[in-house]
Write a protein that holds these residues in place. Structure first.
Motif, PDB file in Angstrom:
ATOM      1  N   VAL A  64       0.965  -1.216   0.190  1.00  0.00           N
ATOM      2  CA  VAL A  64       0.023   0.018  -0.044  1.00  0.00           C
ATOM      3  C   VAL A  64       1.110   1.461  -0.019  1.00  0.00           C
ATOM      4  O   VAL A  64       0.710   2.125  -0.822  1.00  0.00           O
ATOM      5  CB  VAL A  64      -0.952  -0.042   1.161  1.00  0.00           C
ATOM      6  CG1 VAL A  64      -1.818   1.411   1.208  1.00  0.00           C
ATOM      7  CG2 VAL A  64      -1.932  -1.241   1.142  1.00  0.00           C
ATOM      8  N   GLU A  67       2.562   1.922  -3.552  1.00  0.00           N
ATOM      9  CA  GLU A  67       1.422   2.311  -4.395  1.00  0.00           C
ATOM     10  C   GLU A  67       1.187   4.138  -4.219  1.00  0.00           C
ATOM     11  O   GLU A  67       1.107   4.619  -5.092  1.00  0.00           O
ATOM     12  CB  GLU A  67       0.156   1.459  -4.334  1.00  0.00           C
ATOM     13  CG  GLU A  67      -0.891   1.983  -5.390  1.00  0.00           C
ATOM     14  CD  GLU A  67      -2.089   1.117  -5.431  1.00  0.00           C
ATOM     15  OE1 GLU A  67      -2.607   0.606  -6.523  1.00  0.00           O
ATOM     16  OE2 GLU A  67      -3.026   1.297  -4.531  1.00  0.00           O
ATOM     17  N   ASN A  68       1.199   4.243  -2.850  1.00  0.00           N
ATOM     18  CA  ASN A  68       0.936   5.770  -2.574  1.00  0.00           C
ATOM     19  C   ASN A  68       1.934   6.372  -2.899  1.00  0.00           C
ATOM     20  O   ASN A  68       1.670   7.861  -3.258  1.00  0.00           O
ATOM     21  CB  ASN A  68       0.521   5.859  -1.074  1.00  0.00           C
ATOM     22  CG  ASN A  68      -0.734   5.054  -0.685  1.00  0.00           C
ATOM     23  OD1 ASN A  68      -1.682   4.924  -1.454  1.00  0.00           O
ATOM     24  ND2 ASN A  68      -0.891   4.665   0.529  1.00  0.00           N
ATOM     25  N   PHE A  72      -0.489   6.701 -10.295  1.00  0.00           N
ATOM     26  CA  PHE A  72      -1.494   5.653 -10.148  1.00  0.00           C
ATOM     27  C   PHE A  72      -1.275   4.920 -11.600  1.00  0.00           C
ATOM     28  O   PHE A  72      -0.935   5.155 -12.614  1.00  0.00           O
ATOM     29  CB  PHE A  72      -2.900   6.463 -10.421  1.00  0.00           C
ATOM     30  CG  PHE A  72      -4.058   5.312 -10.480  1.00  0.00           C
ATOM     31  CD1 PHE A  72      -4.505   4.543  -9.295  1.00  0.00           C
ATOM     32  CD2 PHE A  72      -4.653   5.274 -11.652  1.00  0.00           C
ATOM     33  CE1 PHE A  72      -5.469   3.629  -9.618  1.00  0.00           C
ATOM     34  CE2 PHE A  72      -5.734   4.286 -11.959  1.00  0.00           C
ATOM     35  CZ  PHE A  72      -6.109   3.600 -10.894  1.00  0.00           C
ATOM     36  N   LYS A 117      -7.294  -2.908  -0.765  1.00  0.00           N
ATOM     37  CA  LYS A 117      -6.714  -1.748  -0.708  1.00  0.00           C
ATOM     38  C   LYS A 117      -5.799  -1.294  -1.792  1.00  0.00           C
ATOM     39  O   LYS A 117      -5.588  -0.086  -1.965  1.00  0.00           O
ATOM     40  CB  LYS A 117      -5.767  -2.129   0.798  1.00  0.00           C
ATOM     41  CG  LYS A 117      -6.513  -2.202   1.941  1.00  0.00           C
ATOM     42  CD  LYS A 117      -5.523  -2.454   3.243  1.00  0.00           C
ATOM     43  CE  LYS A 117      -6.187  -2.556   4.414  1.00  0.00           C
ATOM     44  NZ  LYS A 117      -5.322  -2.714   5.721  1.00  0.00           N
ATOM     45  N   ARG A 119      -5.392  -0.110  -5.521  1.00  0.00           N
ATOM     46  CA  ARG A 119      -6.318   0.653  -6.285  1.00  0.00           C
ATOM     47  C   ARG A 119      -5.907   0.099  -7.768  1.00  0.00           C
ATOM     48  O   ARG A 119      -6.896   0.106  -8.584  1.00  0.00           O
ATOM     49  CB  ARG A 119      -6.075   2.176  -6.078  1.00  0.00           C
ATOM     50  CG  ARG A 119      -6.437   2.846  -4.760  1.00  0.00           C
ATOM     51  CD  ARG A 119      -6.637   4.225  -4.955  1.00  0.00           C
ATOM     52  NE  ARG A 119      -5.172   4.852  -5.620  1.00  0.00           N
ATOM     53  CZ  ARG A 119      -4.144   5.010  -4.700  1.00  0.00           C
ATOM     54  NH1 ARG A 119      -4.035   4.826  -3.395  1.00  0.00           N
ATOM     55  NH2 ARG A 119      -3.055   5.443  -5.302  1.00  0.00           N
ATOM     56  N   GLN A 120      -4.580  -0.138  -8.107  1.00  0.00           N
ATOM     57  CA  GLN A 120      -4.419  -0.424  -9.517  1.00  0.00           C
ATOM     58  C   GLN A 120      -5.058  -1.927  -9.700  1.00  0.00           C
ATOM     59  O   GLN A 120      -5.084  -2.727  -8.845  1.00  0.00           O
ATOM     60  CB  GLN A 120      -3.067  -0.676  -9.949  1.00  0.00           C
ATOM     61  CG  GLN A 120      -2.264  -1.582  -9.015  1.00  0.00           C
ATOM     62  CD  GLN A 120      -0.872  -1.838  -9.498  1.00  0.00           C
ATOM     63  OE1 GLN A 120      -0.463  -2.192 -10.605  1.00  0.00           O
ATOM     64  NE2 GLN A 120       0.170  -1.566  -8.511  1.00  0.00           N
ATOM     65  N   LYS A 161     -15.135  -5.964  -7.482  1.00  0.00           N
ATOM     66  CA  LYS A 161     -14.089  -5.649  -8.422  1.00  0.00           C
ATOM     67  C   LYS A 161     -14.530  -6.170  -9.637  1.00  0.00           C
ATOM     68  O   LYS A 161     -14.475  -5.467 -10.721  1.00  0.00           O
ATOM     69  CB  LYS A 161     -12.735  -6.654  -8.114  1.00  0.00           C
ATOM     70  CG  LYS A 161     -11.983  -6.104  -6.922  1.00  0.00           C
ATOM     71  CD  LYS A 161     -11.393  -4.555  -7.212  1.00  0.00           C
ATOM     72  CE  LYS A 161     -10.591  -4.241  -5.924  1.00  0.00           C
ATOM     73  NZ  LYS A 161     -10.261  -2.779  -6.053  1.00  0.00           N
ATOM     74  N   GLN A 164     -16.912  -3.470 -10.798  1.00  0.00           N
ATOM     75  CA  GLN A 164     -16.256  -2.150 -11.157  1.00  0.00           C
ATOM     76  C   GLN A 164     -15.837  -2.354 -12.695  1.00  0.00           C
ATOM     77  O   GLN A 164     -15.767  -1.471 -13.600  1.00  0.00           O
ATOM     78  CB  GLN A 164     -15.034  -1.636 -10.432  1.00  0.00           C
ATOM     79  CG  GLN A 164     -15.305  -1.390  -8.980  1.00  0.00           C
ATOM     80  CD  GLN A 164     -14.195  -1.182  -8.166  1.00  0.00           C
ATOM     81  OE1 GLN A 164     -13.158  -1.390  -8.348  1.00  0.00           O
ATOM     82  NE2 GLN A 164     -14.395  -0.992  -6.864  1.00  0.00           N
TER      83      GLN A 164
END
Length: 760
Positions: A64, A67-68, A72, A117, A119-120, A161, A164
């Motif tokens: 996490v 990624e942050n 993105f 958690k 996002r990708q 998922k 989405q």
């Protein structure tokens, strides 16, 4: 205890030690997990007594954080390491073996948090969706297991998922025929590990080994060496995999649906509801392949219908219809009921709520489903539940059974909201026929025939309940209902007698009367009409819409004031009692009629009905007219209004007024135009009422003090007078009151419909 102390000490050391680059830290935690299997000699200790949970948690934190810190969609080295080294495959194998005990739970949590958690998009990666698919198969194998909560959380995050990005569902449809045979034995884990770890190169052939030295020694560790040690160690542990039942899977297997279906049977209500929510998400996916697989290669249709059937059969043989009707609105996700806390409990309430709750779920599922899936699910409900379970109950001869089953049908007619399920329910009740009815083929659809016959049953309770069911059915937004029951028989207008207009009739037509029609105000039956009971021309000038070039009043249609006065003057003065009671005039019906007509117009707008009747020159007037079974029974009942119980009369007139509200020109003409030229042997609603009034005028003469008794009965019905001694001829007196009110209601409906049609 010692392991927990070790874990605390390890965290303290990590906090004091200088921070490592994220990739080194990530690899360190993963190696710590793999070294456990290489070094351990106790494979029975629960996973909570090891450092594995904390290492897995730290791996998630690192992913996490990585990624942050990046743009993105950019994949960092830690995520690359997880993907290329097939860590998820290895974790799946360990979870499947549940080694150490409780590992399956930890793996499920890791997968759930990873998908939730990050996002990708991860699922498009083969080294993600393949182990996810395998882990899905492990869910729901056994009910009430300690991992059930983690299983449903994992399945629901996968469903979310897919919602989405619906195209991802194609990764979860297995397009091959295979049989999963039970596996076991000491080499079960090692074989899977070797298969999943046999190549540490990417699909492009690039090396996956770490770029920098790992560990405190400063030497490079080759992942293949580590995995070889891990595989050898796992072989030595002699851990057997959990047995997996032999399943012959069809050409397309939808394991996600199968696992959720299993969990809907969980004894834990919260788990079952979450599983139902997951299925709701899956059926709504727009992918045609998934919809086809869902209905043809899973047990979803069977689950829905079998559970409906079992819950219906679990109901008591007799339930009070009032209880069925008044039981609180049921939402499928809130099916929680405590008999002890319920002050209005009745026998069978728990079973009734369970049935209605599951029916609501089926309804909502079909409403949300992709169209082809929705049609297949609704047809399954029709064939396996409506026909297979409900129809025998509705066709039985036991009065108690008929009453209960009709009340249940009435309740689900009211409750259904899905257009596709409603269509199947309508076909079940009425059939699919659209050609005009004939008396010889009146029982062509047995259930329709039986239900209409029940509207005139010897049991008043059955008659009222069936009439109420039809009343609510008529309010549903489905064109076939009204067409099947009424319109198909009025299509050719062969209830009318065609008389071409001759010159001498011209002045009559211009005055608003159709040639050959009888002016009821000059009919001997109505010679006692009081001027107080009609609307004057001045009143109509103020209440009727003005004539316009587009809507002239001399358009061949009967003027509305003549129609309204005809209905208002049908009941003779001595049989009227409403003018003695304040607030019961004709105008009280106008507001309700306006609101109801507006609602019906909104329902019928998309059916594209004509604005005017079909030209008589194009109608087949030679065909024999039959009003249809439904109107025949209603007219027969209406003809006996003076001899039927008050509640039956209220229900009959309620259904007829509902029919009159529909904005179809043929219905308006047949039910609301007293001046239509009826063909020989035909009857209309107005002609039926005329006959009743003729019978009433004869019977009034035989009843002493008729008017005072009539007024007393009206006041008692309104609650203005306390109940007292029984009054003679009470049924007839109540029938007269209903008749008077019904005529006022029809007058109000006619006026409202005219006003709406005359407004540009």
């Amino acid at each position: 205890m010692f392991s927990k102390f070790t874990s605390i000490l390890q965290h303290a050391v990590e906090a004091l030690a200088p921070s490592l680059p994220l990739q080194e830290d990530f690899v360190y935690h993963w190696k710590a997990i793999t070294h456990y299997y290489i070094e351990t000699s106790d494979d029975k200790a629960p996973v909570t007594d090891t450092n594995i949970p904390s290492h897995l948690e730290q791996m998630l934190v690192i992913l996490v954080q990585e990624e942050n810190e990046r743009e993105f969609g950019e994949t960092g080295p830690c995520m690359e390491y997880l993907l290329h080294h097939k860590i998820l495959e290895t974790l799946y194998t360990l979870g499947k073996a549940d080694c150490p005990p409780g590992m399956k739970q930890q793996v499920l949590v890791f997968y759930t948090k990873l998908l939730g958690k990050i996002r990708q998009p991860l699922l498009p990666h083969i080294n993600v969706h393949r182990p996810v698919q395998k882990l899905i198969r492990l869910c729901g194998e056994v009910l009430a297991t300690p991992t059930e909560n983690e299983e449903i959380q994992f399945l629901c995050i996968v469903c979310a998922k897919l919602k989405q990005d619906p195209y991802l569902v194609n990764f979860f449809l297995e397009n091959k025929f295979k049989s999963l045979v039970s596996q076991g034995g000491p080499n079960a884990i090692s074989e899977d590990v070797l298969k999943s770890q046999d190549s540490l190169s990417t699909d492009t052939g690039q090396s996956c080994q770490p770029e920098e030295p790992l560990g405190a020694s400063g030497t490079e560790d080759q992942p293949s060496h580590q995995m070889g040690d891990l595989s050898t160690s796992l072989e030595n542990l002699s851990v057997t995999a959990l047995p997996e039942a032999t399943v012959v899977r069809p050409n397309q297997d939808y394991n996600l649906v199968n696992s959720l279906l299993n969990l809907t049977r969980s004894p834990d209500g919260r788990i079952a509801v979450k599983a139902c929510e997951g299925l709701m998400l899956l059926v709504s996916l727009p992918e045609p392949a998934a919809a086809k697989c869902l209905t043809q290669s899973t047990c979803l249709c069977e689950l829905l219908t079998d559970r409906l059937a079992s819950l219906y059969k679990a109901l008591p043989q007799s339930v009070d219809p009032l209880d069925i009707e008044t039981v609180e609105a049921v939402n499928w996700g809130l099916d929680s009921y405590s008999h002890k806390e319920d002050a209005s409990a009745f026998p069978g309430k728990r079973a009734l709520i369970s049935f209605l709750s599951w029916f609501d779920y089926c309804d909502q599922l079909i409403k949300e489903a992709q169209k082809t899936a929705a049609v297949a699910l609704a047809k399954a409900v029709h064939e396996r539940f409506f026909i297979g379970v409900m129809e025998p109950q509705l066709m039985q001869t036991s009065e108690m059974g008929i009453l209960t089953s009709t009340a249940l049908l009435h309740r689900i007619v009211r409750q259904v909201t899905s257009d596709i399920l409603l269509q199947e329910m309508v076909f079940f009740i009425l059939g699919e026929q659209r050609e005009p009815e004939t008396l010889a083929e009146i029982s062509r659809h047995p259930l329709r025939h039986r239900l209409i016959e029940h509207c005139d049953h010897i049991s008043d309770e059955i008659s009222i309940m069936t009439l109420r069911m039809f009343e609510h059915l008529l309010q549903k937004p489905n064109e076939h209902i009204l067409y099947n029951l009424v319109l198909r028989n009025l299509e050719e207008r062969n209830y009318t007698e065609y008389k071409p207009v001759c010159p001498e009739d011209k002045d009559v037509v211009e005055n608003g009367l159709i040639a050959g029609a009888v002016d009821l105000e000059e009919d001997p039956l109505f010679t006692d009409i009081s001027p107080d009971n009609t609307l004057s021309n001045q009143e109509w000038l103020s209440s009727s819409p003005p004539a316009t070039p587009d809507h002239p009043k001399t358009d061949g249609k009967t003027e509305v004031h003549k129609i309204v006065n005809s209905f208002l003057c049908l009941v003779p003065d001595e049989a009227k009692s409403s003018y003695h009671v304040e607030g019961t005039g004709y105008d009280t019906y106008l507001r309700d009629a306006h609101r109801q007509f507006r609602d019906y117009c909104a329902i019928c707008l998309r059916w594209e009905w004509p604005g005017s009747p079909k030209a008589l020159e194009r109608c087949n007037l030679e065909a024999a007219f039959f009003e249809g079974h439904f109107l025949k029974v209603l007219f027969d009942r209406m003809g006996r209004i003076l001899d039927q119980p008050y509640d039956v009369n209220l229900q009959v007139t309620s259904v007829l007024s509902r029919l009159s509200l529909f904005p179809h020109p043929h219905i308006h003409e047949y039910l609301l135009d007293p001046y239509v030229n009826l063909a020989s042997g035909c009857r209309s609603l107005f002609s039926v009422i005329v006959r009743v009034v003729g019978d009433l005028m004869v019977r009034i003469q035989r009843i002493q003090d008729f008017t005072p008794k009539l007024l007393l009965v009206r006041k008692r019905l309104l609650g203005l007078e306390p109940e007292g001694p029984v009054i003679d001829h009470i049924t007839l007196l109540e029938g007269v009151i209903v008749l008077e009110e019904f005529c006022k209601e029809l007058a109000a409906i006619a006026f409202v419909k005219y006003h709406a049609a005359s407004t540009p």
